[in-house]
Design a protein around this motif. Sequence first.
Motif, short mmCIF file in Angstrom:
data_model
loop_
_atom_site.label_atom_id
_atom_site.label_comp_id
_atom_site.label_asym_id
_atom_site.label_seq_id
_atom_site.Cartn_x
_atom_site.Cartn_y
_atom_site.Cartn_z
N UNK A 60 0.85 -1.19 0.00
CA UNK A 60 0.00 0.00 0.00
C UNK A 60 0.88 1.24 0.00
N UNK A 61 0.26 2.40 -0.21
CA UNK A 61 0.97 3.67 -0.24
C UNK A 61 0.24 4.69 0.63
N UNK A 62 0.97 5.66 1.10
CA UNK A 62 0.36 6.73 1.89
C UNK A 62 1.20 7.99 1.70
N UNK A 63 0.62 9.15 2.01
CA UNK A 63 1.29 10.43 1.86
C UNK A 63 1.64 10.98 3.23
N UNK A 64 2.89 11.34 3.43
CA UNK A 64 3.36 11.91 4.69
C UNK A 64 4.21 13.13 4.40
N UNK A 65 3.78 14.29 4.96
CA UNK A 65 4.50 15.55 4.76
C UNK A 65 4.67 15.88 3.28
N UNK A 66 3.62 15.58 2.51
CA UNK A 66 3.65 15.89 1.09
C UNK A 66 4.43 14.93 0.24
N UNK A 67 5.00 13.89 0.85
CA UNK A 67 5.79 12.91 0.11
C UNK A 67 5.06 11.57 0.08
N UNK A 68 5.04 10.95 -1.08
CA UNK A 68 4.36 9.67 -1.24
C UNK A 68 5.26 8.54 -0.76
N UNK A 69 4.77 7.74 0.19
CA UNK A 69 5.50 6.61 0.75
C UNK A 69 4.90 5.31 0.24
N UNK A 70 5.75 4.37 -0.12
CA UNK A 70 5.31 3.07 -0.62
C UNK A 70 5.78 1.98 0.35
#
Length: 372
Positions: A60-70
């Motif tokens: 899954x992916x999520x957005x943290x501090x404007x950065x996309x994390x995978x």
Amino acid sequence: MKIANKPIKSYLLIVLALTAFFGYASDPVKSQDGGIVDTEQEVKDYILHHLKDSHDFHLFSYTSDGERKHVGFPLPVIVWGENGLTTFMSSAFHHDDSGEVIVDKNDSRFVKIHSKIYELEEGATTVNFDDHHHPTNAHKVLDFSITKSVFGILIIGLLMLFWFSRLAKQYKNRSIPTGFGRVLEPLVVYVRDEIARPNIGDKHYRRFTGYLLTVFFFIWIMNLVGLMPFGFNVTGQLAVTAALAVLTLIIYTFSAKKDYWQHVLWMPGVPIFVKPVLAVIELAGHFLIKPFSLLVRLFANISAGHIVVMSLIAIMFTLKNELGTVGATGLSLVLSFFITLIEVLVAFLQAYIFTMLSALFIGMAVEEHDHH
């Protein structure tokens, strides 16, 4: 129950080898704006790329501090380029699929574009594209990578070896299996007595029951795993279904009796001028039509099932303006739930059909005709 011991292990290893070799493909394209998929075109692109293979296992992916994390884990990339064999982990591409990230390994530069790995020409530091967005200064390499589908094939294959080895050992000590063996036994008996024996015949069915069992359980389990949220779309890969069809083709070709080839090449009981025409038709049926029907039926049904389920899930995005968030989400959940139940049945049905047709083709090849 000796059919569940060495023969099925041997056939399983062959199936794993061919499907793993043909089962590599590419990494799914992710949206360039950070992963949010809500428009109709983005949903369509996401569904199509979901059906493809990938060089890494993405959970899954999520957005943290404007950065996309995978979140996931990389898989080995194994390619053959200008400088020979090169290996590295797929994390070196940093989830890039546009050719921007260049991996420098073994005096070669590799990029990933549209789910394919390319090698840059000597001296090139960036990828140049033509009007159709095809690279002009890079070429494809031979890709033998351990992709997500290959990883799934190996995992399920090891599980099958473990399950059936335990089932075979139980019959050495007791007449009735215990534990998970009680689930496997009726299915093994069903494939043997309802598929192999009626279609191949009492004289020859034991020779091919191991292969039929391997194919049946491999396809069925893979179909079920493909329905899970983080599953593998293995049987929805054309290369995998083609490898399975080729296995069946090889078996019934080299097991065919003299009578079978006589009917194929020089059909008895028909006028001489018709025999060459029938020979061409029969050869086409043997080498093309039969394996093609096996690979396309499995591939098309599994892929269509995934497309339908994901399209119904996408209702919550595409119809949220018309039905509201609650209405679109509720409709999506209800429809996708019932279609998923049907897909569970289809998972078994497609394994049954592939195994049944394989047994039928083998039975036709080994049938002994009464010339009296």
